[in-house]
Write a protein that holds these residues in place. Structure first.
Motif, short mmCIF file in Angstrom:
data_model
loop_
_atom_site.label_atom_id
_atom_site.label_comp_id
_atom_site.label_asym_id
_atom_site.label_seq_id
_atom_site.Cartn_x
_atom_site.Cartn_y
_atom_site.Cartn_z
N GLU A 108 -6.40 5.79 -1.30
CA GLU A 108 -5.72 4.47 -1.19
C GLU A 108 -5.32 4.08 -2.57
O GLU A 108 -4.50 3.04 -2.84
CB GLU A 108 -6.76 3.50 -0.84
CG GLU A 108 -7.05 3.65 0.56
CD GLU A 108 -8.09 2.71 0.95
OE1 GLU A 108 -8.53 1.87 0.12
OE2 GLU A 108 -8.64 2.50 2.16
N ASP A 110 -2.37 5.04 -4.31
CA ASP A 110 -0.79 4.46 -4.10
C ASP A 110 -0.71 3.14 -3.66
O ASP A 110 -0.10 2.11 -4.07
CB ASP A 110 0.21 5.47 -3.34
CG ASP A 110 0.34 6.90 -3.93
OD1 ASP A 110 -0.16 6.99 -5.16
OD2 ASP A 110 0.47 7.69 -3.43
N GLU A 111 -1.57 2.79 -2.49
CA GLU A 111 -1.44 1.52 -1.79
C GLU A 111 -1.92 0.49 -2.98
O GLU A 111 -1.41 -0.45 -3.00
CB GLU A 111 -2.39 1.57 -0.70
CG GLU A 111 -2.23 0.46 0.32
CD GLU A 111 -3.16 0.60 1.45
OE1 GLU A 111 -3.72 -0.30 1.84
OE2 GLU A 111 -3.13 1.72 2.17
N LEU A 114 0.70 -0.23 -5.36
CA LEU A 114 1.66 -1.05 -5.03
C LEU A 114 1.22 -2.49 -4.92
O LEU A 114 2.09 -3.26 -5.09
CB LEU A 114 2.13 -0.62 -3.73
CG LEU A 114 3.34 -0.97 -2.97
CD1 LEU A 114 4.52 -0.64 -3.85
CD2 LEU A 114 3.49 -0.25 -1.59
N LEU A 115 0.06 -2.75 -4.55
CA LEU A 115 -0.49 -4.06 -4.22
C LEU A 115 -0.38 -4.72 -5.61
O LEU A 115 -0.01 -5.90 -5.73
CB LEU A 115 -2.07 -4.03 -3.83
CG LEU A 115 -2.60 -5.58 -3.56
CD1 LEU A 115 -1.68 -6.06 -2.40
CD2 LEU A 115 -4.17 -5.19 -3.04
#
Length: 130
Positions: A108, A110-111, A114-115
């Motif tokens: 997670e 990358d996610e 991005l967040l």
């Protein structure tokens, strides 16, 4: 339970360290960009988003420089995970950036990055550093 890995992100931001510090260290500042609402009682901060609520203890702070929150478990014990926001200022160029230190599960990352990009974008918008 999956083990989380520590990661670090850096975002250039056009703001004075003292102004930035207000937005990363106070409930009112944090509620303008980080969460829908933030309450604090002493060193315990409650971060409220649409469908969730997380509690964290203010683990460390240094005025104008950094703030560190350690997430709390269901039983109010300290979790091993935290997030830290550091304000860095280049001594020569006076360029300011904010460094985010956080944890995420490996699949997670990358996610999570991005967040944070979205969160910091909101912060820049709030302080007029677009």
């Amino acid at each position: 339970m999956e083990v989380k890995v520590k990661y670090e992100l850096e975002f250039p931001i056009h703001a004075s360290p003292s102004l930035l510090y207000q937005y990363i260290s106070t409930p009112s500042g944090l509620s303008e960009w980080f969460a829908d609402n933030v309450n604090s009682r002493g060193e315990i901060f409650t971060f409220i988003w649409e469908d969730s609520e997380e509690r964290a203890k203010l683990a460390a702070k240094k005025s104008g420089e950094r703030v560190k929150f350690r997430w709390m478990n269901e039983d109010d014990s300290d979790s091993e995970y935290f997030f830290e926001l550091r304000i860095m200022e280049d001594e020569i160029t006076k360029d300011v950036s904010i460094v985010v230190i956080d944890f995420a599960e490996e699949d997670e990352l990358d996610e999570a990055a991005l967040l944070w990009e979205n969160q910091i974008s909101d912060l820049k918008h709030v302080i007029g550093s677009v």
